[in-house]
Design a protein around this motif. Structure first.
Motif, PDB file in Angstrom:
ATOM      1  N   GLY A  16      48.599  35.146 -32.622  1.00  0.00           N
ATOM      2  CA  GLY A  16      49.318  36.272 -32.052  1.00  0.00           C
ATOM      3  C   GLY A  16      48.757  36.664 -30.694  1.00  0.00           C
ATOM      4  N   VAL A  17      49.640  37.053 -29.782  1.00  0.00           N
ATOM      5  CA  VAL A  17      49.199  37.373 -28.425  1.00  0.00           C
ATOM      6  C   VAL A  17      48.268  38.581 -28.406  1.00  0.00           C
ATOM      7  CG1 VAL A  17      51.231  38.825 -27.906  1.00  0.00           C
ATOM      8  CG2 VAL A  17      49.981  37.663 -26.046  1.00  0.00           C
TER       9      VAL A  17
ATOM     10  N   GLY B  95      44.375  30.549 -34.302  1.00  0.00           N
ATOM     11  CA  GLY B  95      44.956  31.342 -35.369  1.00  0.00           C
ATOM     12  C   GLY B  95      45.191  30.501 -36.604  1.00  0.00           C
ATOM     13  N   GLN B  96      46.355  30.656 -37.194  1.00  0.00           N
ATOM     14  CA  GLN B  96      46.682  30.004 -38.455  1.00  0.00           C
ATOM     15  C   GLN B  96      47.205  28.593 -38.192  1.00  0.00           C
ATOM     16  OE1 GLN B  96      49.542  32.242 -40.745  1.00  0.00           O
ATOM     17  NE2 GLN B  96      48.955  31.252 -42.672  1.00  0.00           N
ATOM     18  N   ASN B  97      46.562  27.606 -38.774  1.00  0.00           N
ATOM     19  CA  ASN B  97      46.989  26.216 -38.632  1.00  0.00           C
ATOM     20  C   ASN B  97      48.140  25.932 -39.592  1.00  0.00           C
ATOM     21  OD1 ASN B  97      45.021  25.456 -36.688  1.00  0.00           O
ATOM     22  ND2 ASN B  97      43.484  25.277 -38.308  1.00  0.00           N
TER      23      ASN B  97
ATOM     24  N   TYR C 186      35.422  37.620 -33.115  1.00  0.00           N
ATOM     25  CA  TYR C 186      36.857  37.361 -33.026  1.00  0.00           C
ATOM     26  C   TYR C 186      37.473  37.181 -34.409  1.00  0.00           C
ATOM     27  CZ  TYR C 186      41.154  34.710 -32.074  1.00  0.00           C
ATOM     28  OH  TYR C 186      42.459  34.267 -32.033  1.00  0.00           O
ATOM     29  N   ASP C 187      38.678  37.699 -34.554  1.00  0.00           N
ATOM     30  CA  ASP C 187      39.425  37.535 -35.799  1.00  0.00           C
ATOM     31  C   ASP C 187      40.903  37.437 -35.447  1.00  0.00           C
ATOM     32  OD1 ASP C 187      39.927  37.279 -38.469  1.00  0.00           O
ATOM     33  OD2 ASP C 187      39.735  39.411 -38.939  1.00  0.00           O
ATOM     34  N   TYR C 188      41.672  36.870 -36.329  1.00  0.00           N
ATOM     35  CA  TYR C 188      43.111  36.759 -36.099  1.00  0.00           C
ATOM     36  C   TYR C 188      43.854  37.072 -37.384  1.00  0.00           C
ATOM     37  CZ  TYR C 188      42.625  32.215 -38.408  1.00  0.00           C
ATOM     38  OH  TYR C 188      42.350  31.224 -39.310  1.00  0.00           O
ATOM     39  N   ARG C 189      45.101  37.457 -37.210  1.00  0.00           N
ATOM     40  CA  ARG C 189      45.962  37.759 -38.351  1.00  0.00           C
ATOM     41  C   ARG C 189      46.930  36.610 -38.597  1.00  0.00           C
ATOM     42  NH1 ARG C 189      48.599  42.815 -35.989  1.00  0.00           N
ATOM     43  NH2 ARG C 189      47.887  41.806 -34.063  1.00  0.00           N
ATOM     44  N   PRO C 190      47.484  36.511 -39.797  1.00  0.00           N
ATOM     45  CA  PRO C 190      48.433  35.423 -40.072  1.00  0.00           C
ATOM     46  C   PRO C 190      49.694  35.558 -39.235  1.00  0.00           C
ATOM     47  CG  PRO C 190      48.379  36.984 -41.891  1.00  0.00           C
ATOM     48  CD  PRO C 190      47.253  37.361 -40.982  1.00  0.00           C
ATOM     49  N   LEU C 191      50.383  34.445 -39.088  1.00  0.00           N
ATOM     50  CA  LEU C 191      51.591  34.412 -38.266  1.00  0.00           C
ATOM     51  C   LEU C 191      52.592  35.474 -38.663  1.00  0.00           C
ATOM     52  CD1 LEU C 191      53.534  33.072 -36.223  1.00  0.00           C
ATOM     53  CD2 LEU C 191      54.134  31.428 -38.023  1.00  0.00           C
ATOM     54  N   THR C 192      52.795  35.668 -39.958  1.00  0.00           N
ATOM     55  CA  THR C 192      53.834  36.607 -40.401  1.00  0.00           C
ATOM     56  C   THR C 192      53.556  38.035 -39.963  1.00  0.00           C
ATOM     57  OG1 THR C 192      52.697  36.703 -42.549  1.00  0.00           O
ATOM     58  CG2 THR C 192      54.622  35.245 -42.370  1.00  0.00           C
ATOM     59  N   ASP C 193      52.295  38.391 -39.714  1.00  0.00           N
ATOM     60  CA  ASP C 193      51.990  39.740 -39.231  1.00  0.00           C
ATOM     61  C   ASP C 193      52.551  39.982 -37.835  1.00  0.00           C
ATOM     62  OD1 ASP C 193      50.622  40.051 -41.580  1.00  0.00           O
ATOM     63  OD2 ASP C 193      48.729  40.661 -40.653  1.00  0.00           O
ATOM     64  N   HIS C 194      52.745  38.918 -37.087  1.00  0.00           N
ATOM     65  CA  HIS C 194      53.202  39.052 -35.694  1.00  0.00           C
ATOM     66  C   HIS C 194      54.709  38.903 -35.551  1.00  0.00           C
ATOM     67  CE1 HIS C 194      49.048  38.950 -34.251  1.00  0.00           C
ATOM     68  NE2 HIS C 194      48.840  37.978 -35.115  1.00  0.00           N
ATOM     69  N   VAL C 195      55.377  38.478 -36.609  1.00  0.00           N
ATOM     70  CA  VAL C 195      56.812  38.199 -36.511  1.00  0.00           C
ATOM     71  C   VAL C 195      57.653  39.462 -36.282  1.00  0.00           C
ATOM     72  CG1 VAL C 195      58.822  37.314 -37.764  1.00  0.00           C
ATOM     73  CG2 VAL C 195      56.668  36.041 -37.792  1.00  0.00           C
ATOM     74  N   PRO C 196      57.423  40.585 -36.988  1.00  0.00           N
ATOM     75  CA  PRO C 196      58.314  41.741 -36.784  1.00  0.00           C
ATOM     76  C   PRO C 196      58.382  42.224 -35.337  1.00  0.00           C
ATOM     77  CG  PRO C 196      57.048  42.011 -38.805  1.00  0.00           C
ATOM     78  CD  PRO C 196      56.488  40.811 -38.106  1.00  0.00           C
TER      79      PRO C 196
ATOM     80  N   ALA D 244      55.670  26.835 -40.712  1.00  0.00           N
ATOM     81  CA  ALA D 244      55.739  28.043 -39.892  1.00  0.00           C
ATOM     82  C   ALA D 244      57.156  28.590 -39.838  1.00  0.00           C
ATOM     83  CB  ALA D 244      55.240  27.734 -38.488  1.00  0.00           C
ATOM     84  N   LEU D 245      58.135  27.704 -39.680  1.00  0.00           N
ATOM     85  CA  LEU D 245      59.519  28.153 -39.614  1.00  0.00           C
ATOM     86  C   LEU D 245      59.973  28.737 -40.946  1.00  0.00           C
ATOM     87  CD1 LEU D 245      60.937  25.237 -37.473  1.00  0.00           C
ATOM     88  CD2 LEU D 245      60.834  27.640 -36.795  1.00  0.00           C
ATOM     89  N   ASP D 246      59.491  28.191 -42.052  1.00  0.00           N
ATOM     90  CA  ASP D 246      59.790  28.779 -43.362  1.00  0.00           C
ATOM     91  C   ASP D 246      59.281  30.217 -43.428  1.00  0.00           C
ATOM     92  OD1 ASP D 246      61.055  26.535 -44.340  1.00  0.00           O
ATOM     93  OD2 ASP D 246      59.311  25.809 -45.479  1.00  0.00           O
ATOM     94  N   ARG D 247      58.059  30.448 -42.972  1.00  0.00           N
ATOM     95  CA  ARG D 247      57.475  31.792 -43.017  1.00  0.00           C
ATOM     96  C   ARG D 247      58.214  32.759 -42.099  1.00  0.00           C
ATOM     97  NH1 ARG D 247      53.633  28.388 -44.622  1.00  0.00           N
ATOM     98  NH2 ARG D 247      51.764  29.102 -45.740  1.00  0.00           N
ATOM     99  N   ILE D 248      58.550  32.281 -40.905  1.00  0.00           N
ATOM    100  CA  ILE D 248      59.277  33.142 -39.969  1.00  0.00           C
ATOM    101  C   ILE D 248      60.656  33.484 -40.522  1.00  0.00           C
ATOM    102  CG2 ILE D 248      60.280  33.282 -37.660  1.00  0.00           C
ATOM    103  CD1 ILE D 248      58.009  31.392 -36.729  1.00  0.00           C
ATOM    104  N   ALA D 249      61.355  32.482 -41.042  1.00  0.00           N
ATOM    105  CA  ALA D 249      62.695  32.699 -41.585  1.00  0.00           C
ATOM    106  C   ALA D 249      62.670  33.700 -42.728  1.00  0.00           C
ATOM    107  CB  ALA D 249      63.291  31.376 -42.051  1.00  0.00           C
ATOM    108  N   GLU D 250      61.680  33.589 -43.597  1.00  0.00           N
ATOM    109  CA  GLU D 250      61.578  34.517 -44.730  1.00  0.00           C
ATOM    110  C   GLU D 250      61.324  35.937 -44.249  1.00  0.00           C
ATOM    111  OE1 GLU D 250      58.965  35.070 -48.854  1.00  0.00           O
ATOM    112  OE2 GLU D 250      58.670  33.312 -47.578  1.00  0.00           O
ATOM    113  N   THR D 251      60.526  36.083 -43.205  1.00  0.00           N
ATOM    114  CA  THR D 251      60.178  37.409 -42.693  1.00  0.00           C
ATOM    115  C   THR D 251      61.363  38.096 -42.042  1.00  0.00           C
ATOM    116  OG1 THR D 251      57.909  36.638 -42.304  1.00  0.00           O
ATOM    117  CG2 THR D 251      58.575  38.670 -41.202  1.00  0.00           C
TER     118      THR D 251
END
Length: 322
Positions: free
Chosen positions: A200-201, A225-227, A301-311, A233-240
């Motif tokens: 996430g940016v 971030g999340q590998n 440093y820490d990062y959040r999962p991709l789905t946290d950044h989708v909304p 990744a597209l499955d997770r984004i689509a679900e979100t």
């Protein structure tokens, strides 16, 4: 921070730069930022940033911008989406040289240089030690710029380098925009093979600030971030976002063949298919995964999962495409 000499941010109107300037501003830093006469600064109109007009290819304006600053964050650069290979090399190499020279002459306390994770690569999960041959003009230019950074560090300049991976978030019409369009446009029913480290940016902005404050001089830090593979990744984004996952994965050999066709068209017909060559096609079907363990241990440093950044990204995407 209030009362201190300012930090200069080049590339402040870009995708990562906008988020970094906001992070610095919210934490009370005195921020000076470069812009060109045609730059759109509206995304930062609610901050206290002090704008200076400068072009990294104009050494005199860079010196003026750096003068009086305590530190410099050099983000300004372009990829193949923004110009031909010669321009990419010029901006990313000559521009970096101008910034480093100005910072050295001004005696700044620290320079933070933003390179790319693409200069590191391995067959598994890569870290900062996994130097790899560059693929394409952008990676070549960034690796050359890293060489300049090393030269200035060897001569006494305090420089830290960060390597963001594949950055996702609001404001990015390229990588993020393509992913969101894929899950919201029913006509786009196929995904590429391979995968990347999705970060996430806002996590990158915080990681850059940590490197500016706590990074060891001369060191490199991957901000990943999340590998994930692209289909995952597209499955997770689509679900979100209540979208649709692609039904098909384009076979890697097909992508490789397209790369050869595009390269031949560029060479023999003068027709440029961005950003595709045979080598880049092979890279696009590879799992480019990274470890941020060094940044975690040394910078916190820490990062959040991709789905946290989708909304937030989806809200921006819908707003800009309505």
């Amino acid at each position: 921070m209030t009362g201190m000499q300012p930090v200069l941010v080049t590339g402040a109107t870009g995708f990562i730069g906008t988020h970094l300037v906001r992070e610095l501003d919210e934490r009370g830093w005195d921020v000076r930022a470069t812009r060109r006469p045609t730059s759109d600064t509206s995304a930062l109109s609610d901050t206290d940033v002090k704008w200076v007009t400068a072009d990294v290819l104009d050494a005199a304006t860079v010196r003026d911008a750096v003068s009086g600053c305590r530190s410099v964050v050099h983000l300004a650069g372009i990829g193949l989406a923004s110009g031909p290979p010669e321009r990419v090399r010029e901006v990313n190499v000559a521009g970096t040289r101008n910034v480093l020279a100005a910072a050295d002459d001004a005696g700044v306390a620290r320079v933070l240089f933003a390179s790319t994770a693409g200069t590191r690569r391995s067959e598994g999960v890569a870290d900062e030690t996994d130097l790899a041959p560059p693929i394409g003009p952008y990676q070549e230019a960034k690796l050359s710029a890293e060489g300049l950074v090393q030269e200035y560090y060897d001569d006494g300049l305090d420089v830290v380098t960060v390597h963001p991976t594949s950055v996702f978030g609001p404001g990015d019409t390229e990588f993020t925009g393509r992913l969101l369009r894929t899950v919201t446009d029913p006509k786009l029913f196929a995904s590429l093979p391979g995968g990347v480290s999705f970060v996430g940016v806002t996590d990158v902005a915080r990681g850059m600030l940590a490197a500016l404050e706590r990074g060891d001089p001369g060191e490199h830090y991957i901000l990943g971030g999340q590998n994930l593979t692209f289909p995952a990744a597209l499955d997770r984004i689509a679900e979100t976002v209540d979208g649709s996952s692609p039904l098909l994965e384009v076979p890697a050999p097909v992508v490789h063949t397209l790369g050869h066709v595009a390269e031949a068209s560029d060479e023999y017909l003068g027709v440029r298919f961005f950003p595709f060559t045979a080598d880049m096609a092979r890279l696009a079907t590879t799992e480019l995964f990274y470890s941020s363990e060094k940044a975690a241990c040394e910078l916190g440093y820490d990062y959040r999962p991709l789905t946290d950044h989708v909304p937030a990204a989806m809200a921006w995407y819908r707003d800009t495409n309505d």
